[in-house]
Motif scaffolding. Structure first.
Motif, PDB file in Angstrom:
ATOM      1  N   ARG A   1      -3.383   7.074  -9.778  1.00  0.00           N
ATOM      2  CA  ARG A   1      -1.946   6.869  -9.944  1.00  0.00           C
ATOM      3  C   ARG A   1      -1.258   6.663  -8.601  1.00  0.00           C
ATOM      4  O   ARG A   1      -1.331   7.519  -7.735  1.00  0.00           O
ATOM      5  N   ARG A   2      -0.598   5.531  -8.470  1.00  0.00           N
ATOM      6  CA  ARG A   2       0.153   5.212  -7.253  1.00  0.00           C
ATOM      7  C   ARG A   2       1.619   5.089  -7.641  1.00  0.00           C
ATOM      8  O   ARG A   2       1.985   4.246  -8.460  1.00  0.00           O
ATOM      9  N   ARG A   3       2.430   5.917  -7.046  1.00  0.00           N
ATOM     10  CA  ARG A   3       3.811   6.070  -7.482  1.00  0.00           C
ATOM     11  C   ARG A   3       4.743   5.131  -6.719  1.00  0.00           C
ATOM     12  O   ARG A   3       4.548   4.876  -5.534  1.00  0.00           O
TER      13      ARG A   3
ATOM     14  N   ALA B   1       3.078   4.720 -17.695  1.00  0.00           N
ATOM     15  CA  ALA B   1       3.484   3.443 -17.100  1.00  0.00           C
ATOM     16  C   ALA B   1       2.934   3.306 -15.682  1.00  0.00           C
ATOM     17  O   ALA B   1       2.442   2.242 -15.292  1.00  0.00           O
ATOM     18  N   VAL B   2       3.016   4.391 -14.907  1.00  0.00           N
ATOM     19  CA  VAL B   2       2.492   4.367 -13.540  1.00  0.00           C
ATOM     20  C   VAL B   2       0.986   4.177 -13.559  1.00  0.00           C
ATOM     21  O   VAL B   2       0.426   3.430 -12.750  1.00  0.00           O
TER      22      VAL B   2
ATOM     23  N   ALA C   1       2.235  10.290  -0.131  1.00  0.00           N
ATOM     24  CA  ALA C   1       3.200  10.694  -1.155  1.00  0.00           C
ATOM     25  C   ALA C   1       3.233   9.700  -2.300  1.00  0.00           C
ATOM     26  O   ALA C   1       3.674  10.029  -3.406  1.00  0.00           O
ATOM     27  N   PHE C   2       2.789   8.481  -2.065  1.00  0.00           N
ATOM     28  CA  PHE C   2       2.854   7.419  -3.065  1.00  0.00           C
ATOM     29  C   PHE C   2       1.474   6.906  -3.475  1.00  0.00           C
ATOM     30  O   PHE C   2       1.291   6.408  -4.580  1.00  0.00           O
ATOM     31  N   TRP C   3       0.512   7.020  -2.567  1.00  0.00           N
ATOM     32  CA  TRP C   3      -0.841   6.510  -2.816  1.00  0.00           C
ATOM     33  C   TRP C   3      -1.814   7.590  -2.357  1.00  0.00           C
ATOM     34  O   TRP C   3      -2.578   7.416  -1.414  1.00  0.00           O
TER      35      TRP C   3
END
Length: 267
Positions: free
Chosen positions: A207-209, A13-14, A199-201
Protein backbone atom coordinates in the motif's frame (compact mmCIF):
# COMPACT_ATOMS: atom_id res chain seq x y z
CA UNK A 1 7.77 8.28 19.09
CA UNK A 2 10.60 5.79 19.30
CA UNK A 3 9.28 2.65 17.57
CA UNK A 4 9.37 1.97 13.81
CA UNK A 5 6.30 3.49 12.29
CA UNK A 6 3.95 2.53 9.47
CA UNK A 7 1.02 4.76 8.46
CA UNK A 8 -2.30 3.36 9.58
CA UNK A 9 -3.84 0.71 7.33
CA UNK A 10 -5.16 2.15 4.07
CA UNK A 11 -8.39 1.17 2.36
CA UNK A 12 -9.14 -0.97 -0.67
CA UNK A 13 -8.89 1.97 -3.10
CA UNK A 14 -5.27 2.60 -2.07
CA UNK A 15 -4.49 -1.09 -2.39
CA UNK A 16 -5.84 -1.38 -5.93
CA UNK A 17 -4.16 1.84 -7.00
CA UNK A 18 -0.92 0.38 -5.67
CA UNK A 19 -1.45 -2.83 -7.64
CA UNK A 20 -2.26 -0.82 -10.76
CA UNK A 21 0.88 1.25 -10.30
CA UNK A 22 3.06 -1.86 -10.00
CA UNK A 23 1.69 -3.20 -13.28
CA UNK A 24 2.01 0.15 -15.09
CA UNK A 25 5.50 0.77 -13.69
CA UNK A 26 6.71 -2.65 -14.82
CA UNK A 27 5.25 -2.27 -18.31
CA UNK A 28 6.68 1.23 -18.67
CA UNK A 29 10.13 0.11 -17.55
CA UNK A 30 10.32 -2.77 -20.01
CA UNK A 31 8.87 -0.67 -22.85
CA UNK A 32 11.46 2.11 -22.40
CA UNK A 33 14.24 -0.45 -21.99
CA UNK A 34 13.24 -2.32 -25.15
CA UNK A 35 12.88 0.79 -27.31
CA UNK A 36 16.17 2.27 -26.10
CA UNK A 37 18.18 -0.94 -26.31
CA UNK A 38 20.22 0.27 -29.33
CA UNK A 39 21.22 3.36 -27.32
CA UNK A 40 22.32 1.20 -24.41
CA UNK A 41 24.37 -1.10 -26.59
CA UNK A 42 26.00 1.28 -29.06
CA UNK A 43 25.91 4.96 -28.05
CA UNK A 44 28.13 6.81 -25.51
CA UNK A 45 27.23 6.83 -21.82
CA UNK A 46 25.81 10.38 -21.92
CA UNK A 47 22.99 9.11 -24.14
CA UNK A 48 22.31 6.23 -21.78
CA UNK A 49 22.17 8.74 -18.90
CA UNK A 50 19.62 10.82 -20.84
CA UNK A 51 17.42 7.73 -21.26
CA UNK A 52 17.79 6.89 -17.56
CA UNK A 53 16.72 10.38 -16.52
CA UNK A 54 13.77 10.20 -18.92
CA UNK A 55 12.71 6.92 -17.29
CA UNK A 56 13.07 8.49 -13.83
CA UNK A 57 10.95 11.52 -14.78
CA UNK A 58 8.27 9.28 -16.30
CA UNK A 59 8.31 7.14 -13.16
CA UNK A 60 7.82 10.20 -10.95
CA UNK A 61 4.94 11.31 -13.19
CA UNK A 62 3.40 7.82 -13.01
CA UNK A 63 3.73 7.86 -9.22
CA UNK A 64 1.79 11.12 -9.10
CA UNK A 65 -0.84 10.13 -11.66
CA UNK A 66 -1.72 6.70 -10.23
CA UNK A 67 -0.72 6.78 -6.58
CA UNK A 68 -1.34 10.45 -5.89
CA UNK A 69 2.17 10.87 -4.46
CA UNK A 70 3.70 14.23 -5.35
CA UNK A 71 7.47 14.54 -4.94
CA UNK A 72 8.95 17.85 -3.76
CA UNK A 73 12.69 18.38 -4.04
CA UNK A 74 14.03 20.92 -1.54
CA UNK A 75 17.50 22.35 -1.05
CA UNK A 76 18.42 22.39 -4.74
CA UNK A 77 21.08 24.98 -3.97
CA UNK A 78 22.96 22.26 -2.07
CA UNK A 79 23.01 19.74 -4.94
CA UNK A 80 26.65 19.34 -6.03
CA UNK A 81 27.63 19.75 -9.67
CA UNK A 82 31.20 18.50 -9.40
CA UNK A 83 32.77 15.47 -7.76
CA UNK A 84 31.01 14.81 -4.46
CA UNK A 85 29.36 12.21 -2.28
CA UNK A 86 25.61 12.33 -1.68
CA UNK A 87 24.61 10.41 1.47
CA UNK A 88 20.86 9.82 1.53
CA UNK A 89 18.36 8.39 3.97
CA UNK A 90 16.73 5.28 2.48
CA UNK A 91 13.07 4.61 3.26
CA UNK A 92 11.57 3.35 -0.01
CA UNK A 93 12.15 2.59 -3.67
CA UNK A 94 10.81 6.05 -4.52
CA UNK A 95 14.00 7.99 -3.83
CA UNK A 96 16.07 5.66 -6.02
CA UNK A 97 14.51 7.26 -9.10
CA UNK A 98 13.01 10.52 -7.78
CA UNK A 99 16.42 12.06 -6.94
CA UNK A 100 18.12 11.24 -10.22
CA UNK A 101 16.75 13.97 -12.54
CA UNK A 102 17.95 16.69 -10.14
CA UNK A 103 21.58 15.48 -10.12
CA UNK A 104 23.94 16.27 -12.99
CA UNK A 105 25.79 12.96 -13.39
CA UNK A 106 24.74 10.57 -10.62
CA UNK A 107 25.83 7.06 -9.86
CA UNK A 108 24.69 4.73 -7.11
CA UNK A 109 26.59 2.37 -4.88
CA UNK A 110 24.42 -0.74 -5.22
CA UNK A 111 24.45 -4.50 -4.78
CA UNK A 112 25.81 -6.34 -7.79
CA UNK A 113 22.74 -8.60 -8.05
CA UNK A 114 20.83 -5.68 -9.56
CA UNK A 115 23.14 -5.74 -12.59
CA UNK A 116 21.98 -9.29 -13.34
CA UNK A 117 18.40 -8.15 -14.14
CA UNK A 118 17.74 -8.27 -17.92
CA UNK A 119 17.52 -4.81 -19.56
CA UNK A 120 17.61 -2.94 -16.23
CA UNK A 121 20.96 -4.43 -15.29
CA UNK A 122 22.38 -3.56 -18.70
CA UNK A 123 21.50 0.08 -18.08
CA UNK A 124 23.27 -0.02 -14.72
CA UNK A 125 26.42 -1.47 -16.25
CA UNK A 126 26.47 1.03 -19.12
CA UNK A 127 25.98 3.87 -16.61
CA UNK A 128 29.01 2.50 -14.72
CA UNK A 129 27.34 2.28 -11.34
CA UNK A 130 29.43 1.03 -8.41
CA UNK A 131 28.25 -2.57 -8.00
CA UNK A 132 29.53 -4.43 -4.95
CA UNK A 133 29.35 -7.89 -3.47
CA UNK A 134 27.80 -7.16 -0.08
CA UNK A 135 28.71 -10.63 1.19
CA UNK A 136 32.40 -9.79 0.76
CA UNK A 137 32.55 -8.04 4.13
CA UNK A 138 35.53 -5.71 4.49
CA UNK A 139 36.54 -6.44 0.90
CA UNK A 140 33.40 -4.60 -0.22
CA UNK A 141 34.95 -1.33 1.00
CA UNK A 142 37.95 -1.92 -1.22
CA UNK A 143 35.60 -2.60 -4.14
CA UNK A 144 33.76 0.67 -3.53
CA UNK A 145 36.93 2.73 -3.16
CA UNK A 146 38.63 1.36 -6.27
CA UNK A 147 35.63 2.22 -8.46
CA UNK A 148 34.85 5.48 -6.66
CA UNK A 149 38.32 6.91 -7.34
CA UNK A 150 37.75 6.45 -11.07
CA UNK A 151 34.32 8.07 -11.22
CA UNK A 152 35.27 10.90 -8.84
CA UNK A 153 38.00 11.87 -11.29
CA UNK A 154 35.21 12.31 -13.85
CA UNK A 155 33.38 14.84 -11.62
CA UNK A 156 30.45 12.52 -11.01
CA UNK A 157 28.21 12.51 -7.93
CA UNK A 158 28.36 9.30 -5.90
CA UNK A 159 25.05 8.44 -4.20
CA UNK A 160 25.30 6.12 -1.22
CA UNK A 161 22.72 5.02 1.35
CA UNK A 162 24.73 4.99 4.61
CA UNK A 163 22.46 2.40 6.25
CA UNK A 164 22.67 0.12 3.23
CA UNK A 165 18.97 -0.78 3.18
CA UNK A 166 15.52 0.74 3.61
CA UNK A 167 14.49 1.69 7.13
CA UNK A 168 11.06 2.33 8.61
CA UNK A 169 10.33 5.80 9.93
CA UNK A 170 11.30 5.83 13.60
CA UNK A 171 13.57 2.78 13.40
CA UNK A 172 16.91 3.28 15.18
CA UNK A 173 19.52 4.29 12.59
CA UNK A 174 22.14 1.74 11.57
CA UNK A 175 24.83 3.70 9.76
CA UNK A 176 27.68 1.69 8.28
CA UNK A 177 31.27 2.83 7.77
CA UNK A 178 31.24 2.78 3.96
CA UNK A 179 30.35 6.45 3.59
CA UNK A 180 33.00 7.62 6.08
CA UNK A 181 35.56 5.43 4.33
CA UNK A 182 34.80 7.17 1.02
CA UNK A 183 34.78 10.56 2.73
CA UNK A 184 38.27 10.10 4.16
CA UNK A 185 39.86 8.40 1.17
CA UNK A 186 38.43 10.60 -1.59
CA UNK A 187 38.64 13.89 0.34
CA UNK A 188 35.30 15.05 -1.07
CA UNK A 189 32.42 17.02 0.45
CA UNK A 190 29.35 15.02 1.47
CA UNK A 191 25.82 16.30 0.87
CA UNK A 192 23.33 14.72 3.33
CA UNK A 193 19.80 14.04 2.08
CA UNK A 194 16.78 13.77 4.38
CA UNK A 195 13.31 12.58 3.39
CA UNK A 196 9.91 11.34 4.52
CA UNK A 197 9.18 8.96 1.63
CA UNK A 198 8.51 6.14 4.08
CA UNK A 199 5.35 7.92 5.20
CA UNK A 200 3.81 7.28 1.77
CA UNK A 201 5.77 4.34 0.34
CA UNK A 202 6.90 2.30 3.38
CA UNK A 203 8.78 -0.95 3.15
CA UNK A 204 6.93 -4.11 4.05
CA UNK A 205 3.60 -3.30 2.40
CA UNK A 206 2.07 -2.98 -1.05
CA UNK A 207 0.00 0.00 0.00
CA UNK A 208 1.38 3.35 -1.12
CA UNK A 209 -0.54 6.28 0.26
CA UNK A 210 -1.25 9.57 -1.55
CA UNK A 211 0.30 12.81 -0.33
CA UNK A 212 3.20 15.19 -0.78
CA UNK A 213 6.58 13.69 0.05
CA UNK A 214 9.78 15.69 0.46
CA UNK A 215 13.35 14.84 -0.47
CA UNK A 216 15.63 17.54 0.93
CA UNK A 217 19.30 18.12 0.11
CA UNK A 218 21.06 19.58 3.14
CA UNK A 219 24.12 21.74 3.66
CA UNK A 220 27.25 19.86 2.54
CA UNK A 221 29.78 18.60 5.06
CA UNK A 222 33.26 19.80 3.99
CA UNK A 223 36.17 17.36 3.77
CA UNK A 224 38.76 17.12 6.52
CA UNK A 225 36.82 16.04 9.61
CA UNK A 226 37.97 13.04 11.61
CA UNK A 227 35.85 9.93 11.19
CA UNK A 228 33.99 10.09 14.51
CA UNK A 229 33.03 13.73 14.05
CA UNK A 230 31.98 13.21 10.44
CA UNK A 231 29.79 10.21 11.26
CA UNK A 232 28.11 12.06 14.11
CA UNK A 233 27.44 15.20 12.06
CA UNK A 234 26.11 13.20 9.13
CA UNK A 235 23.76 11.15 11.25
CA UNK A 236 22.50 14.14 13.24
CA UNK A 237 21.74 16.13 10.10
CA UNK A 238 20.00 13.32 8.21
CA UNK A 239 18.06 11.91 11.16
CA UNK A 240 17.14 15.28 12.62
CA UNK A 241 15.74 16.68 9.39
CA UNK A 242 14.09 13.39 8.38
CA UNK A 243 12.34 13.37 11.76
CA UNK A 244 11.03 16.88 11.16
CA UNK A 245 9.75 15.95 7.70
CA UNK A 246 8.07 12.81 9.05
CA UNK A 247 6.41 14.88 11.76
CA UNK A 248 4.95 17.14 9.05
CA UNK A 249 3.65 14.19 7.03
CA UNK A 250 2.34 11.98 9.83
CA UNK A 251 1.20 14.67 12.22
CA UNK A 252 3.23 13.30 15.12
CA UNK A 253 6.02 14.79 17.18
CA UNK A 254 9.08 12.66 17.77
CA UNK A 255 12.82 12.99 18.17
CA UNK A 256 15.38 11.01 16.18
CA UNK A 257 17.28 8.41 18.26
CA UNK A 258 20.72 9.91 17.71
CA UNK A 259 23.46 11.59 19.71
CA UNK A 260 22.43 15.18 20.46
CA UNK A 261 25.88 16.43 21.34
CA UNK A 262 25.59 19.25 18.83
CA UNK A 263 26.84 19.90 15.33
CA UNK A 264 30.42 21.19 15.52
CA UNK A 265 30.02 22.82 12.11
CA UNK A 266 27.30 25.11 13.40
CA UNK A 267 28.21 28.46 14.99
Amino acid sequence: MTEPHLPRRAGAAVFWRSVGFTVAFTLQTFAIAAVSLPIVLFLPRRHVLAVAKFWCRRSVALTHAILGIEVEIRGREHIPTGAAIIAAKHQSELETFAMVPAIRDPLFVLKRELTWIPFFGWFLMRLRMIAINRSAGSDALAQILAQAKIVAAEDRQIIIFPEGTRRLIGAPPRYKHGVSHLYRQLDLPVTPVAMDTGAFWPRGTWRRRPGRTVIEFLEPIPPGLDRATFERVLQERIEGRSAALAAESLGVAWAPPVDTGGDPLRP
